[in-house]
Design a protein around this motif. Structure first.
Motif, short mmCIF file in Angstrom:
data_model
loop_
_atom_site.label_atom_id
_atom_site.label_comp_id
_atom_site.label_asym_id
_atom_site.label_seq_id
_atom_site.Cartn_x
_atom_site.Cartn_y
_atom_site.Cartn_z
N VAL A 139 0.85 -1.19 0.00
CA VAL A 139 0.00 0.00 0.00
C VAL A 139 0.89 1.24 0.00
N LEU A 144 -6.42 -0.22 2.67
CA LEU A 144 -6.95 -1.27 1.83
C LEU A 144 -7.29 -2.48 2.69
N PHE A 171 -10.83 -6.94 -2.78
CA PHE A 171 -10.06 -5.73 -2.48
C PHE A 171 -11.10 -4.65 -2.20
N CYS A 173 -11.64 -0.54 -0.46
CA CYS A 173 -11.08 0.69 0.10
C CYS A 173 -12.07 1.28 1.11
#
Length: 188
Positions: A139, A144, A171, A173
């Motif tokens: 990252v 994340l 994945f 956010c």
């Protein structure tokens, strides 16, 4: 820089070629991927843009990484890839941008990808394109969450996660801003 339509047209053509190379009718590909025949047909005619999840399903049945598939629609890959020449692909619905920093090459096992997810954006994959695929995720900015192998990992700027991918992954956010990360992919 290449136009979005040019890349998508070549991608659509390559997907149709792969299906024919495998000797599959659209109905058989639909059965293997769980994607409707009409969606696959429209995709192969470049009438629609594929999502990351859809491309992953196709890559899984064709035994390719997404980067390799995208590299196949490029001309001969150079050893040096200037930033403005790196292949960029977007999944607007998922808030995901993927840059092939070092395009894959048939004689090499690794590739480097930059990913950006907007806050609240996420990408889920039902299976890896190649079982046992090794991933290193570093990252660079933001946060994340990665779910793989039955575990969820929360990464912040500077953190790196390494694992082999055998099943589903996600994945995500969590925000508050976007996340930018480097993904190193190594074929088994």
């Amino acid at each position: 820089m290449r136009s979005k339509n040019d890349v998508e047209t070549r991608l659509a053509g390559r997907l149709a070629e792969l299906r024919v190379e495998h000797g599959w009718a659209l109905d058989e590909l639909a059965e293997r991927t769980g994607v409707s025949r009409s969606t696959l047909s429209r995709l192969e005619r470049a009438e629609i843009s594929p999502t990351a999840a859809l491309l992953n399903k196709l890559c899984a049945v064709y035994g390719r990484t997404m980067s390799r598939l995208l590299a196949e629609v490029e001309s001969e890959p150079p050893q040096l890839v200037r930033a403005e020449r790196q292949s960029l692909w977007r999944d607007e619905a998922a808030g995901f941008t993927r840059r092939s920093v070092s395009p894959p090459h048939p004689g090499l096992r690794g590739e480097l990808v930059e990913g950006v997810l907007l806050a609240g954006g996420g990408v889920s994959y039902d299976e890896p394109p190649v079982p046992g695929l090794e991933q290193h995720i570093w990252v660079l900015d933001g946060a994340l969450e990665i779910s793989a192998g039955g575990a969820t990992h929360e990464l912040r700027a500077g953190d790196c996660l390494r694992f082999r991918l055998w099943g589903a992954s996600r994945f995500y956010c969590p925000g508050p801003g976007p996340v930018r990360y480097a993904l190193m992919i190594v074929l088994p």
